[in-house]
Design an enzyme around this catalytic site. Structure first.
Site, PDB file in Angstrom:
ATOM      1  N   LYS A 197       0.857  -1.201   0.000  1.00 12.78           N
ATOM      2  CA  LYS A 197       0.000   0.000   0.000  1.00 12.78           C
ATOM      3  C   LYS A 197       0.891   1.248   0.000  1.00 12.78           C
ATOM      4  O   LYS A 197       1.946   1.266   0.610  1.00 12.78           O
ATOM      5  CB  LYS A 197      -0.882  -0.006   1.262  1.00 12.78           C
TER       6      LYS A 197
ATOM      7  N   LYS B  78       2.142  -9.124  -1.964  1.00 13.74           N
ATOM      8  CA  LYS B  78       1.573  -9.153  -3.306  1.00 13.74           C
ATOM      9  C   LYS B  78       1.364  -7.731  -3.813  1.00 13.74           C
ATOM     10  O   LYS B  78       1.226  -6.789  -3.030  1.00 13.74           O
ATOM     11  CB  LYS B  78       0.246  -9.914  -3.318  1.00 13.74           C
TER      12      LYS B  78
ATOM     13  N   ASP C 270      -1.126  -5.052  -5.418  1.00 14.74           N
ATOM     14  CA  ASP C 270      -2.558  -4.896  -5.243  1.00 14.74           C
ATOM     15  C   ASP C 270      -3.254  -5.139  -6.581  1.00 14.74           C
ATOM     16  O   ASP C 270      -2.611  -5.158  -7.641  1.00 14.74           O
ATOM     17  CB  ASP C 270      -2.884  -3.506  -4.690  1.00 14.74           C
ATOM     18  N   GLU C 271      -4.570  -5.304  -6.522  1.00 12.78           N
ATOM     19  CA  GLU C 271      -5.281  -5.752  -7.735  1.00 12.78           C
ATOM     20  C   GLU C 271      -5.282  -4.715  -8.852  1.00 12.78           C
ATOM     21  O   GLU C 271      -5.553  -5.041  -9.994  1.00 12.78           O
ATOM     22  CB  GLU C 271      -6.733  -6.142  -7.376  1.00 12.78           C
TER      23      GLU C 271
ATOM     24  N   HIS D 150      -6.762 -13.333  -7.314  1.00 16.64           N
ATOM     25  CA  HIS D 150      -7.528 -12.266  -6.667  1.00 16.64           C
ATOM     26  C   HIS D 150      -8.916 -12.247  -7.309  1.00 16.64           C
ATOM     27  O   HIS D 150      -9.057 -12.568  -8.478  1.00 16.64           O
ATOM     28  CB  HIS D 150      -6.811 -10.923  -6.865  1.00 16.64           C
ATOM     29  N   ARG D 151      -9.920 -11.838  -6.530  1.00 14.79           N
ATOM     30  CA  ARG D 151     -11.299 -11.942  -7.051  1.00 14.79           C
ATOM     31  C   ARG D 151     -11.993 -10.577  -7.195  1.00 14.79           C
ATOM     32  O   ARG D 151     -13.210 -10.472  -7.154  1.00 14.79           O
ATOM     33  CB  ARG D 151     -12.119 -12.836  -6.119  1.00 14.79           C
TER      34      ARG D 151
ATOM     35  N   LYS E 198     -13.342  -5.721   6.508  1.00 15.51           N
ATOM     36  CA  LYS E 198     -14.081  -4.629   5.849  1.00 15.51           C
ATOM     37  C   LYS E 198     -15.016  -5.085   4.733  1.00 15.51           C
ATOM     38  O   LYS E 198     -15.864  -4.320   4.277  1.00 15.51           O
ATOM     39  CB  LYS E 198     -13.099  -3.592   5.296  1.00 15.51           C
TER      40      LYS E 198
ATOM     41  N   SER F 232      -8.486 -11.769   3.474  1.00 12.31           N
ATOM     42  CA  SER F 232      -7.930 -10.430   3.277  1.00 12.31           C
ATOM     43  C   SER F 232      -9.063  -9.425   3.220  1.00 12.31           C
ATOM     44  O   SER F 232     -10.171  -9.771   2.823  1.00 12.31           O
ATOM     45  CB  SER F 232      -7.166 -10.428   1.944  1.00 12.31           C
TER      46      SER F 232
HETATM   47  C1  CAP Z   1      -7.018  -5.450   1.127  1.00  5.50           C
HETATM   48  C2  CAP Z   1      -7.098  -5.401  -0.387  1.00  5.50           C
HETATM   49  C3  CAP Z   1      -7.729  -6.620  -0.985  1.00  5.50           C
HETATM   50  C4  CAP Z   1      -9.132  -6.861  -0.592  1.00  5.50           C
HETATM   51  C5  CAP Z   1      -9.624  -8.048  -1.344  1.00  5.50           C
HETATM   52  C6  CAP Z   1      -7.861  -4.191  -0.874  1.00  5.50           C
HETATM   53  O1  CAP Z   1      -6.425  -4.284   1.573  1.00  5.50           O
HETATM   54  O2  CAP Z   1      -5.813  -5.312  -0.937  1.00  5.50           O
HETATM   55  O3  CAP Z   1      -7.690  -6.450  -2.402  1.00  5.50           O
HETATM   56  O4  CAP Z   1      -9.218  -7.128   0.710  1.00  5.50           O
HETATM   57  O5  CAP Z   1     -10.824  -8.414  -0.772  1.00  5.50           O
HETATM   58  O6  CAP Z   1      -7.447  -3.713  -1.929  1.00  5.50           O
HETATM   59  O7  CAP Z   1      -8.834  -3.847  -0.226  1.00  5.50           O
HETATM   60  P1  CAP Z   1      -6.585  -3.944   3.148  1.00  5.50           P
HETATM   61  P2  CAP Z   1     -11.276  -9.932  -0.888  1.00  5.50           P
HETATM   62  O8  CAP Z   1      -5.909  -5.053   3.926  1.00  5.50           O
HETATM   63  O9  CAP Z   1      -5.894  -2.627   3.317  1.00  5.50           O
HETATM   64  O10 CAP Z   1      -8.062  -3.894   3.415  1.00  5.50           O
HETATM   65  O11 CAP Z   1     -10.131 -10.721  -0.337  1.00  5.50           O
HETATM   66  O12 CAP Z   1     -12.528  -9.991  -0.070  1.00  5.50           O
HETATM   67  O13 CAP Z   1     -11.481 -10.177  -2.344  1.00  5.50           O
HETATM   68 MG    MG Z   2      -6.399  -5.048  -2.919  1.00  5.28          MG
END
Ligand code: CAP
Ligand code: MG
Length: 411
Positions: free
Chosen positions: A150, A176, A178-179, A266-267, A307, A337
């Site tokens: 982040k 990793k 991020d998406e 990742h989803r 969250k 996550s």
């Molecule tokens: C978490 C995260 C993940 C989501 C994915 C985000 O960051 O990197 O992509 O949690 O959710 O971008 O929000 P934080 P899921 O740890 O800062 O929340 O696993 O439900 O698909």
């Molecule tokens: Mg993410």
């Protein structure tokens, strides 16, 4: 010819059918809605047709075998599917196609799907799986503990690699991209991958094993080439956003002989399908298909903690689908996550068990002591949960965890 798709009470051979469970909301009598669903997804349409001979209907027609309240079970004959190809797109066009838009049905959600061996055998499943990841990380029992770099976009390759190194020094096993980070101008994929590989090699030379998943999500005709390049530049794991790239992208990466690193799935965008409890596709069929296509690690939710929307039983079902021994694939590492921080770890471990990868972005980068201490706080929380020691107790002798608990609490 007016054929009925209702076969209520019939017990079909699960090795000859793809069996789906749908939650149906309709103003029509449920039988009528169920019939329109089975017809549309197999041999019917909105009206009777002169070209539908009895033989075709009997061989390929969907069969409504059960209606339990608002849950309709439909069995589609295996010959409706391209079994020898192992192709997800055509499977989804049947089990999750036009039905979502049928006027006769107000809302419909695909809750679960069961595939016969003849279809399952068309897929190879994970190359490494949960146990393969554990072997790479030399972490046989404890939950894997990771971070997402982040801010999700904006860091330079150098600062991204520094984040990874610091989180490894703090004891994390995984990091990793991020998406939303792939190959932007501010952080070119090649430069980032090379610098992160150097950071991971440095960690390993200092006695710590860690992998970082490089996001290779891109267009279908390029994704293998991008993944091969990332691997050549030192990527020890690749990540793919399955719903924006497609299940076929996961399958291509997992089945390609040149790709010799685990695939983190990742989803992102799943909420568009999974969130409405009455309309869309639950995460369970998505998880089952991701495993068939070969994802080694898959985001499954945080058991209603954290969250993101989700609930304990549904996410538990997703985890069970990752480990279900009856389907003949390697197991998938479930990834929890989303809004996670050290104070939540013991709840997640209690609900999910030790065979998970728990990761935090904000829960590491938001620590007042910086990334390394944020990573230490997460690692300490996982160690405490594994040892069965309450986090508050463990925090008495582990300052980084203590500070994280003071900042974010444990609720
Ligand atoms: C978490 C995260 C993940 C989501 C994915 C985000 O960051 O990197 O992509 O949690 O959710 O971008 O929000 P934080 P899921 O740890 O800062 O929340 O696993 O439900 O698909
Ligand atoms: Mg993410």
């Amino acid at each position: 010819m007016d054929y009925s798709y209702l076969h209520l009470g019939e017990r079909v051979d699960p090795e000859k059918y793809v069996v789906c469970k749908y939650r149906v909301t309709t103003k029509l009598p449920m039988e009528k809605a169920a019939e329109s669903l089975a017809a549309e997804q197999s041999t019917g349409t909105w009206t009777n047709i002169s070209t539908l001979e009895k033989g075709i209907f009997e061989k390929y027609g969907g069969r409504v075998t059960d209606i339990d309240g608002n849950v309709v079970t439909v069995a589609f004959p295996e010959d409706d599917f391209c079994v020898e190809v192992g192709a997800v797109p055509q499977i989804l066009s049947i089990i999750a196609g036009n039905l979502f838009g049928l006027h006769a049905i107000d809302k419909i959600r695909l809750e679960d799907v069961f595939f016969p061996r003849s279809i399952r055998e068309g897929f190879k499943g994970p190359k490494f799986g949960a146990s393969g990841l554990r072997k790479i990380l030399d972490r046989p029992e404890r939950p894997l503990v990771g971070t997402i770099v982040k801010p999700k976009i904006g860091l330079s390759p150098k600062d991204t690699a520094k984040y990874v190194y610091e989180s490894g020094k703090g004891g994390l096993t995984n990091s990793k991209d991020d998406e939303t980070l792939v190959d932007q101008k501010f952080c070119p994929l090649q430069d980032r991958t090379v610098k992160i590989a150097e950071a991971l090699d440095r960690l390993e030379s200092e006695g710590h094993k860690m992998v970082h998943a490089i996001n290779v999500s891109t267009s279908g005709h390029k994704i293998i080439e991008v993944a091969e390049k990332a691997q050549a530049w030192g990527a020890k794991q690749i990540m793919v956003d399955v719903l924006t790239c497609g299940f076929a992208a996961v399958q291509a990466l997992a089945e390609d002989r040149s790709i010799k690193v685990p695939v983190h799935v990742h989803r992102t965008m799943h909420g568009a399908m999974t969130r409405d409890p009455l309309h869309g596709i639950s995460m369970l069929p998505i998880a089952k298909i991701c495993r068939m296509c070969g994802g080694d690690a898959l985001h499954v939710g945080t058991l209603g903690i954290g969250k993101m929307e989700g609930d304990r039983q549904s996410d538990r079902n997703n985890i069970d689908a990752c480990f279900d021994r009856s389907v003949g694939y390697k197991e998938v590492m479930p990834v929890c996550s989303g809004g996670v921080y050290p104070g939540l770890i013991d709840k997640i471990v209690k609900a999910a068990g030790f065979d998970v990868q728990i990761q935090a972005g904000g829960g590491v980068a938001g620590h007042p002591g910086g990334v390394r201490k944020g990573a230490m706080g997460m690692s300490q929380a996982v160690d405490a949960a594994f040892l069965g020691i309450p986090a508050e107790e463990y925090a008495k002798t582990h300052d980084e965890l203590k500070i994280a608990l003071e900042l974010w609490g444990s609720k």
